[in-house]
Enzyme design. Structure first.
Site, PDB file in Angstrom:
ATOM      1  N   CYS A 187      -3.019  -2.152   9.079  1.00 41.58           N
ATOM      2  CA  CYS A 187      -3.384  -1.325   7.916  1.00 41.58           C
ATOM      3  C   CYS A 187      -4.138  -0.043   8.260  1.00 41.58           C
ATOM      4  O   CYS A 187      -3.673   1.044   7.930  1.00 41.58           O
ATOM      5  CB  CYS A 187      -4.196  -2.164   6.929  1.00 41.58           C
ATOM      6  SG  CYS A 187      -3.202  -3.463   6.175  1.00 41.58           S
ATOM      7  N   LYS A 233      -6.826   2.201  -3.025  1.00 45.70           N
ATOM      8  CA  LYS A 233      -6.549   1.386  -1.831  1.00 45.70           C
ATOM      9  C   LYS A 233      -6.728   2.208  -0.564  1.00 45.70           C
ATOM     10  O   LYS A 233      -7.357   1.780   0.403  1.00 45.70           O
ATOM     11  CB  LYS A 233      -5.125   0.828  -1.931  1.00 45.70           C
ATOM     12  CG  LYS A 233      -4.623   0.134  -0.693  1.00 45.70           C
ATOM     13  CD  LYS A 233      -5.418  -1.108  -0.355  1.00 45.70           C
ATOM     14  CE  LYS A 233      -5.020  -1.638   1.005  1.00 45.70           C
ATOM     15  NZ  LYS A 233      -5.807  -2.792   1.428  1.00 45.70           N
ATOM     16  N   ARG A 284       0.135  -5.743  15.492  1.00 40.86           N
ATOM     17  CA  ARG A 284       0.448  -4.364  15.137  1.00 40.86           C
ATOM     18  C   ARG A 284      -0.752  -3.441  15.431  1.00 40.86           C
ATOM     19  O   ARG A 284      -1.858  -3.688  14.968  1.00 40.86           O
ATOM     20  CB  ARG A 284       0.845  -4.279  13.657  1.00 40.86           C
ATOM     21  CG  ARG A 284       2.226  -4.891  13.410  1.00 40.86           C
ATOM     22  CD  ARG A 284       2.606  -4.864  11.946  1.00 40.86           C
ATOM     23  NE  ARG A 284       1.963  -5.932  11.185  1.00 40.86           N
ATOM     24  CZ  ARG A 284       2.233  -6.197   9.903  1.00 40.86           C
ATOM     25  NH1 ARG A 284       3.106  -5.479   9.248  1.00 40.86           N
ATOM     26  NH2 ARG A 284       1.615  -7.192   9.281  1.00 40.86           N
ATOM     27  N   HIS A 296     -19.871  -3.128  13.469  1.00 42.93           N
ATOM     28  CA  HIS A 296     -19.810  -3.739  14.798  1.00 42.93           C
ATOM     29  C   HIS A 296     -19.057  -2.790  15.721  1.00 42.93           C
ATOM     30  O   HIS A 296     -17.869  -2.554  15.542  1.00 42.93           O
ATOM     31  CB  HIS A 296     -19.110  -5.096  14.740  1.00 42.93           C
ATOM     32  CG  HIS A 296     -19.811  -6.062  13.847  1.00 42.93           C
ATOM     33  ND1 HIS A 296     -21.013  -6.646  14.193  1.00 42.93           N
ATOM     34  CD2 HIS A 296     -19.513  -6.507  12.615  1.00 42.93           C
ATOM     35  CE1 HIS A 296     -21.417  -7.413  13.197  1.00 42.93           C
ATOM     36  NE2 HIS A 296     -20.527  -7.353  12.231  1.00 42.93           N
ATOM     37  N   GLY A 325     -17.039  -1.468  18.823  1.00 43.61           N
ATOM     38  CA  GLY A 325     -16.000  -2.143  19.593  1.00 43.61           C
ATOM     39  C   GLY A 325     -15.005  -1.168  20.178  1.00 43.61           C
ATOM     40  O   GLY A 325     -15.301   0.023  20.340  1.00 43.61           O
ATOM     41  N   THR A 370       0.863  -1.186   0.000  1.00 44.90           N
ATOM     42  CA  THR A 370       0.000   0.000   0.000  1.00 44.90           C
ATOM     43  C   THR A 370       0.896   1.232   0.000  1.00 44.90           C
ATOM     44  O   THR A 370       1.644   1.452   0.952  1.00 44.90           O
ATOM     45  CB  THR A 370      -0.902  -0.020   1.244  1.00 44.90           C
ATOM     46  OG1 THR A 370      -1.653  -1.234   1.231  1.00 44.90           O
ATOM     47  CG2 THR A 370      -1.838   1.176   1.279  1.00 44.90           C
ATOM     48  N   ASN A 398      -9.619   1.744   2.552  1.00 44.92           N
ATOM     49  CA  ASN A 398      -9.334   1.577   3.977  1.00 44.92           C
ATOM     50  C   ASN A 398      -9.862   2.743   4.806  1.00 44.92           C
ATOM     51  O   ASN A 398     -10.378   2.540   5.910  1.00 44.92           O
ATOM     52  CB  ASN A 398      -7.824   1.399   4.195  1.00 44.92           C
ATOM     53  CG  ASN A 398      -7.410  -0.057   4.005  1.00 44.92           C
ATOM     54  OD1 ASN A 398      -8.251  -0.906   3.721  1.00 44.92           O
ATOM     55  ND2 ASN A 398      -6.133  -0.337   4.156  1.00 44.92           N
TER      56      ASN A 398
HETATM   57  N1  LIG Z   1      -1.303  -7.279   6.337  1.00 47.56           N
HETATM   58  C1  LIG Z   1      -2.405  -7.028   5.633  1.00 47.56           C
HETATM   59  O1  LIG Z   1      -3.500  -7.470   5.977  1.00 47.56           O
HETATM   60  C2  LIG Z   1      -2.337  -6.190   4.373  1.00 47.56           C
HETATM   61  C3  LIG Z   1      -3.444  -6.158   3.509  1.00 47.56           C
HETATM   62  C4  LIG Z   1      -3.370  -5.408   2.337  1.00 47.56           C
HETATM   63  C5  LIG Z   1      -2.221  -4.680   2.062  1.00 47.56           C
HETATM   64  N2  LIG Z   1      -1.168  -4.706   2.921  1.00 47.56           N
HETATM   65  C6  LIG Z   1       0.045  -3.952   2.579  1.00 47.56           C
HETATM   66  O2  LIG Z   1       1.016  -4.863   2.082  1.00 47.56           O
HETATM   67  C7  LIG Z   1       2.327  -4.435   2.459  1.00 47.56           C
HETATM   68  C8  LIG Z   1       3.037  -5.547   3.222  1.00 47.56           C
HETATM   69  O3  LIG Z   1       2.337  -5.771   4.429  1.00 47.56           O
HETATM   70  P1  LIG Z   1       2.596  -7.043   5.349  1.00 47.56           P
HETATM   71  O4  LIG Z   1       1.587  -7.025   6.418  1.00 47.56           O
HETATM   72  O5  LIG Z   1       2.735  -8.246   4.477  1.00 47.56           O
HETATM   73  O6  LIG Z   1       4.053  -6.658   5.951  1.00 47.56           O
HETATM   74  P2  LIG Z   1       5.074  -7.610   6.712  1.00 47.56           P
HETATM   75  O7  LIG Z   1       5.857  -6.724   7.599  1.00 47.56           O
HETATM   76  O8  LIG Z   1       4.365  -8.800   7.270  1.00 47.56           O
HETATM   77  O9  LIG Z   1       6.029  -8.170   5.533  1.00 47.56           O
HETATM   78  C9  LIG Z   1       6.959  -7.389   4.841  1.00 47.56           C
HETATM   79  C10 LIG Z   1       8.178  -8.273   4.556  1.00 47.56           C
HETATM   80  O10 LIG Z   1       9.034  -7.612   3.626  1.00 47.56           O
HETATM   81  C11 LIG Z   1      10.363  -7.929   3.939  1.00 47.56           C
HETATM   82  N3  LIG Z   1      11.238  -6.945   3.281  1.00 47.56           N
HETATM   83  C12 LIG Z   1      11.359  -5.628   3.531  1.00 47.56           C
HETATM   84  N4  LIG Z   1      12.244  -5.064   2.680  1.00 47.56           N
HETATM   85  C13 LIG Z   1      12.671  -6.043   1.840  1.00 47.56           C
HETATM   86  C14 LIG Z   1      13.572  -6.096   0.747  1.00 47.56           C
HETATM   87  N5  LIG Z   1      14.207  -4.992   0.309  1.00 47.56           N
HETATM   88  N6  LIG Z   1      13.787  -7.277   0.153  1.00 47.56           N
HETATM   89  C15 LIG Z   1      13.163  -8.379   0.578  1.00 47.56           C
HETATM   90  N7  LIG Z   1      12.277  -8.405   1.600  1.00 47.56           N
HETATM   91  C16 LIG Z   1      12.036  -7.245   2.235  1.00 47.56           C
HETATM   92  C17 LIG Z   1      10.387  -7.898   5.468  1.00 47.56           C
HETATM   93  O11 LIG Z   1      11.482  -8.612   5.996  1.00 47.56           O
HETATM   94  C18 LIG Z   1       9.033  -8.567   5.780  1.00 47.56           C
HETATM   95  O12 LIG Z   1       9.157  -9.959   5.946  1.00 47.56           O
HETATM   96  C19 LIG Z   1       2.134  -3.141   3.244  1.00 47.56           C
HETATM   97  O13 LIG Z   1       2.254  -2.047   2.381  1.00 47.56           O
HETATM   98  C20 LIG Z   1       0.711  -3.252   3.739  1.00 47.56           C
HETATM   99  O14 LIG Z   1       0.112  -1.990   3.975  1.00 47.56           O
HETATM  100  C21 LIG Z   1      -1.193  -5.452   4.051  1.00 47.56           C
END
Ligand SMILES: NC(=O)c1ccc[n+]([C@@H]2O[C@H](COP(=O)([O-])OP(=O)(O)OC[C@H]3O[C@@H](n4cnc5c(N)ncnc54)[C@H](O)[C@@H]3O)[C@@H](O)[C@H]2O)c1
Length: 434
Positions: free
Chosen positions: A263, A207, A331, A254, A256, A122, A211
């Site tokens: 996010c 996006k 988080r 809901h 809460g 995002t 949200n």
């Molecule tokens: N978690 C959710 O529900 C969700 C839903 C939709 C969108 N997003 C978006 O997706 C993105 C990722 O979110 P997430 O929750 O998966 O994060 P996360 O922290 O779980 O995962 C990110 C991963 O990227 C790795 N990383 C960082 N820099 C790197 C690099 N240069 N090379 C290789 N690996 C690298 C980190 O070590 C980590 O494991 C964010 O922008 C978030 O806003 C998340």
């Protein structure tokens, strides 16, 4: 298709595993060697229902691999997805894009042949332009396109969301890149998931708008809940009464303890900052973020009031720590603010969560962790339900009452019915119901 997924966290790992399940050849990359070592040992570093089976099947069939070697993964890929974190930047709340830009630099050096670089993280409007500029600077001669493909999956239901999305958003003006993206998502296209083609900037903004709208809906019903408590109305009935109107819809109504998670808090802040930078402030979202951040600590005060106005020296049992059920993600979980508020007021906190205790222990201090809900309640002066895990929905009320030193229950998720709890001898408080 050969796909490289940069970042193997909640989004990267789920997306990579699901793409492999569609038949693509996927290499998931992460810079964290312990994560990749765990995946290569067959261990899943996060809790996400169903993910272990999909990963195991696709690894076995040779379609899914894991590596820390980004150049190797990128060199062979037709599409390279960026799925790294975009947390709030310390200090000002803008999205921290350093991981995205580092990934762009790493990809640029490794690309070989026409490559579509897809931002799944995002990211604020204009990030795709900057990713393109970075890559072009490093590789002036390279053939590539940068596409925005924001992800809408929900933790806890991520596999189903990824495989049966309400829509797929693809932001590009480049027909060749659009062709590659159509090929990547062809299995879903056959499932008739709507694929929305739009400009890159529009996709990036879509996006955040999604949200921010959902966060607004939650905050709206939370404030209606506060009013319900003051006027003796029932927020669940209000939510049903408005939610059955198709123009409103019943989801995300809901009441809460306030939204949390990886996010909504950071994405609302980032949208606020972008809008201010472009002199088009989104005041409604500014208010939503302010109201929500105050609400979480206010829930601590609600518990203190339920305990007669003071909790010094008292033990408070907390059921549920993660920001929602079916994830281990801590988080920005409301539990963090609530527990800290209780500790600040002198309470001892004992907690239980089926998946979140390990992550919580890194973020909280002086919390005692229990082995189950009843152990958590044992001898406590009040019990607070913070996360509505299924296992907390049908507790043995007699056993619970016997375990507690005082039968005070504060149900921040409205899991139980007030009259049932009172009949069972509890002093019961919930959200927006009297
Ligand atoms: N978690 C959710 O529900 C969700 C839903 C939709 C969108 N997003 C978006 O997706 C993105 C990722 O979110 P997430 O929750 O998966 O994060 P996360 O922290 O779980 O995962 C990110 C991963 O990227 C790795 N990383 C960082 N820099 C790197 C690099 N240069 N090379 C290789 N690996 C690298 C980190 O070590 C980590 O494991 C964010 O922008 C978030 O806003 C998340």
């Amino acid at each position: 298709m050969r796909i490289a997924m940069i970042g193997s966290g909640y989004v990267g790992l789920v997306s990579g595993a699901c793409f492999a399940d569609f038949g693509h050849e996927v290499c998931c990359v992460d810079k964290d060697p312990s994560k990749i070592e765990a995946l290569n040992r067959g261990e899943i570093p996060i809790f996400e229902p169903g993910l272990d089976d999909i990963v195991a099947n696709n690894v076995r069939e040779g379609r899914l691999t894991f590596t820390i070697n980004l150049p190797e993964a990128v060199k062979n890929a037709e599409a390279v997805f960026i799925a790294v974190g975009t947390p709030s930047r310390r200090g000002d709340g803008h999205a921290d894009l350093s991981y995205v830009y580092q990934a762009a630099r790493d990809i640029a050096s490794a690309m070989d042949g026409y490559t579509v670089v897809v931002t799944k993280s995002t990211v604020p409007v204009g990030t795709g332009d900057e990713v393109e500029r970075i890559i072009r600077e490093i590789r002036p001669d390279a053939e590539f396109a940068v596409v925005s493909n924001p992800e809408f999956l929900r933790e806890g239901a991520a596999i189903a969301d990824f495989k049966r999305p309400d829509r797929i958003v693809i932001g590009t003006d480049d027909p060749r890149a659009q062709g590659v993206m159509n090929e990547v998502y062809r299995p879903l296209y056959l499932n008739q998931s709507p694929v929305l083609a739009m400009s890159r900037r529009t996709a990036e903004l879509t996006k955040y708008a999604a949200n921010a709208f959902l966060a607004t809906k939650i905050t709206f019903i939370n404030e209606i809940a506060d009013l319900c408590e003051q006027v003796g109305a029932n927020v669940q009935d209000v939510a049903r009464g408005i939610g059955l109107d198709n123009r409103i819809g019943s989801k995300f109504l809901h009441a809460g303890p306030g939204y949390g998670g990886s996010c909504f808090p950071k994405d609302t802040l980032a949208l606020i900052k972008t809008a201010q930078d472009f002199a088009a402030p989104i005041r409604i979202v500014e208010t939503v973020a302010a109201v929500n951040s105050q609400r979480k600590r206010a829930m601590g005060r609600k518990v203190i009031a339920a305990c007669g106005g003071a909790v010094r020296g008292k033990t408070i049992a907390v059921l549920g720590l993660t920001f929602k059920p079916n994830t281990d993600d801590m988080r920005d979980a409301p539990s963090l603010d609530i527990i800290t508020a209780l500790q600040d007021a002198g309470a001892r906190v004992r907690a239980y969560d089926p998946e979140g205790m390990q992550a919580a222990s890194a973020l909280l201090t002086d919390v005692e962790y229990a082995r189950d809900a009843y152990g958590c309640a044992q001898g406590a002066d009040a019990l607070v339900i913070v996360t509505e895990w299924d296992m907390f929905r049908a507790l043995d009320l007699k056993r619970l009452k016997t375990a507690l030193a005082a039968p005070v229950v504060v149900d921040l998720r409205n899991v139980y019915r007030p009259e049932e709890m009172r009949k069972n001898g509890f002093t019961y408080f919930s959200i927006g119901r009297v």
